[in-house]
Design an enzyme around this catalytic site. Structure first.
Site, PDB file in Angstrom:
ATOM      1  N   LYS A 157     -40.332 -12.618  13.352  1.00 51.32           N
ATOM      2  CA  LYS A 157     -41.207 -13.023  12.345  1.00 51.32           C
ATOM      3  C   LYS A 157     -40.764 -14.642  11.577  1.00 51.32           C
ATOM      4  O   LYS A 157     -41.418 -14.778  11.431  1.00 51.32           O
ATOM      5  CB  LYS A 157     -41.541 -12.200  11.326  1.00 51.32           C
TER       6      LYS A 157
HETATM    7  C1  LIG Z   1     -43.480  -7.380  13.273  1.00 50.86           C
HETATM    8  C2  LIG Z   1     -42.739  -6.651  14.343  1.00 50.86           C
HETATM    9  C3  LIG Z   1     -42.924  -6.289  15.129  1.00 50.86           C
HETATM   10  C4  LIG Z   1     -44.431  -5.830  15.712  1.00 50.86           C
HETATM   11  O1  LIG Z   1     -45.445  -7.505  16.159  1.00 50.86           O
HETATM   12  P1  LIG Z   1     -46.456  -7.630  16.000  1.00 50.86           P
HETATM   13  O2  LIG Z   1     -47.111  -9.217  16.108  1.00 50.86           O
HETATM   14  O3  LIG Z   1     -47.467  -7.456  15.225  1.00 50.86           O
HETATM   15  O4  LIG Z   1     -47.232  -6.601  17.125  1.00 50.86           O
HETATM   16  C5  LIG Z   1     -42.331  -5.968  16.284  1.00 50.86           C
HETATM   17  N1  LIG Z   1     -41.006  -5.798  15.667  1.00 50.86           N
HETATM   18  C6  LIG Z   1     -39.973  -6.164  14.946  1.00 50.86           C
HETATM   19  C7  LIG Z   1     -39.504  -5.792  14.472  1.00 50.86           C
HETATM   20  C8  LIG Z   1     -41.252  -7.044  13.896  1.00 50.86           C
HETATM   21  O5  LIG Z   1     -40.449  -6.994  12.324  1.00 50.86           O
END
Ligand SMILES: *Cc1c(COP(=O)(O)O)cnc(C)c1O
Length: 435
Positions: A107
């Site tokens: 993220k």
């Molecule tokens: C947010 C997140 C996901 C999911 O990603 P999306 O784009 O919402 O599908 C997977 N793994 C981690 C560690 C995350 O923080």
């Protein structure tokens, strides 16, 4: 470039409007009117380009009409200031570590790029921009870190008291400067409700300029396509099909991969790997989508029962389920399988993965069992295992060293304001704080 709504009611709009408003009035999601084709020479040279060079090339293809390239260079330099690593585990299997940013999860890509882009888009304006974010953990930390110290922007984070992990709480509450944390006496839905009410509060919005930073913002999607181009570059001389397994919750990560393919980047197939929250694999099977309340699992950042980016995926494929099936496979796995895979990967490769990444490995495994062609498989590792010691350490029987990025937060003093779930309290706080 103009931005359309997948709801197909709101009129196309500018980059500035799409990024600062985040979501169109018709309840759809923004996408660029067309997905630009990347230059052939750029694609051929991917193998030798750094993440920052790739980021600049892709950003320019989308944003150069709106932002001069020298400014784009600055946005990229400031946001993509960490590594991405592709590790080959065996002949058929690599893992892309997207967790070397400040909060050690993928993220960071989206949040940092969005912060720098917003900062550019509000330049020269005198009204401060206030970002409201409700978080159950990871999004808030990435946003807090990405926006830290950006002039003209203030961030207010609402998180549910007692419902985020201790290390997540430290990352949310110890930044200081333009970042304020509110500890809400309720659950995540209560936090989200406060934010939604503030956005619907026209009196408040006349005085204060509010924006959101959630995962549906197009500014968070675009930078996630950079690492798909990086994968394709590093595996350019591959033998078989390039297949990428994506641990998925809200499906922003996967959507960025689909976009990268449409830009002309050579990627063959995607695997949407989900935990027990299996609305997407069910949708692929039946062709019908039934959202439902989410279940709690070990891979909690993927506990989503109504993935918002499904609207974008359906739009990109003109809602042709057969076409979606050709490009994406999807399976669901439970916590027991997730634990087992963490153990197997540690045993076989002496490599520690977190529960989200484990679901990604399970998905690739399932695909390989039925694949009829030669495959070069890549799992996107979305978080560093040290973020989830309480689930991972008992499985591998070792403690995971805490990386310096996380350790620095743990030493700091928590600073958060308590908040009831009464909207009037929240409104009063905003009025007092924003002046
Ligand atoms: C947010 C997140 C996901 C999911 O990603 P999306 O784009 O919402 O599908 C997977 N793994 C981690 C560690 C995350 O923080």
């Amino acid at each position: 470039m103009r931005y359309i709504s997948t709801g197909q009611v709101s009129l196309p709009t500018s980059l500035k409007e799409a990024v600062l408003s985040g979501i169109p009035d018709d309840g759809g999601l923004y996408l660029p009117e067309t997905i630009p084709q990347l230059d052939k020479h750029f694609i051929q040279s991917l193998e030798s380009l750094s993440l920052q060079e790739i980021a600049l090339g892709i950003s320019a293809a989308f944003l150069a009409d709106d932002i001069p390239v020298t400014q784009l260079q600055e946005i990229v330099t400031r946001s993509m200031n960490f590594d991405v690593k592709l590790k080959k585990l065996d002949d058929q299997l690599s893992v892309l570590e997207t967790f070397h940013g400040p909060t050690m999860a993928f993220k960071d890509f989206g949040a940092r790029f969005m912060a720098q882009l917003m900062s550019f888009l509000i330049r020269g304006e005198d009204r401060e921009l206030t970002i409201l974010v409700a978080t159950s953990g990871d999004t808030g930390s990435a946003v807090a870190s990405g926006f830290l110290g950006i002039p003209g922007i203030r961030v207010i984070i609402l998180y549910p008291e007692g419902k985020v992990s201790p290390s997540q709480e430290k990352q949310l509450t110890t930044q200081g400067q333009n970042i304020t944390a509110l500890e809400v006496a309720g659950n995540f839905d209560d936090c989200q409700r406060q934010v939604k009410r503030a956005f619907a509060d026209s009196e408040l919005r006349q005085v204060h300029r509010l924006s959101s930073a959630n995962s549906i913002n197009f500014a968070r999607l675009l930078p996630q396509s950079f690492y798909y181009a990086y994968i394709a570059g590093k595996l350019m001389s591959k033998k078989g099909d390039l297949v990428v397994s994506v641990p998925s919750g809200n499906f922003g990560n996967l959507t960025a991969g689909l976009m990268a393919k449409r830009m002309g980047i050579p990627l063959d197939h995607f695997i949407a790997s989900t935990n027990r929250n299996d609305v997407f694999p069910k949708f692929l099977q039946s062709g019908e989508f039934f959202p439902r309340p989410s279940d709690q699992t070990l891979s909690n950042a993927m506990d989503v029962g109504d993935p918002s980016n499904l609207a974008r995926i359906r739009y990109l494929f003109k809602d042709d389920i057969q076409a979606i099936r050709t490009e994406i496979s999807s399976w669901s796995f439970d916590d027991e399988q997730t634990r087992e895979k963490i153990a197997v990967i540690f045993e076989r490769f002496n490599y520690i993965i977190d529960p989200h990444t484990s679901v990604g490995f399970l998905g690739l495994n399932q695909y390989l069992e039925t694949a009829k062609k030669e495959v070069e498989g890549v799992v996107i590792s979305t978080a560093h295992p040290a973020k989830f010691p309480e689930s991972v350490e008992p499985i591998i029987g070792e403690s995971i060293p805490v990386p310096p990025q996380l350790a620095q937060y743990l030493e700091r003093e928590k600073q958060a304001t308590h908040m009831s779930i009464d909207y009037e309290d929240f409104r009063q706080f905003l009025t007092d704080t924003l002046g």
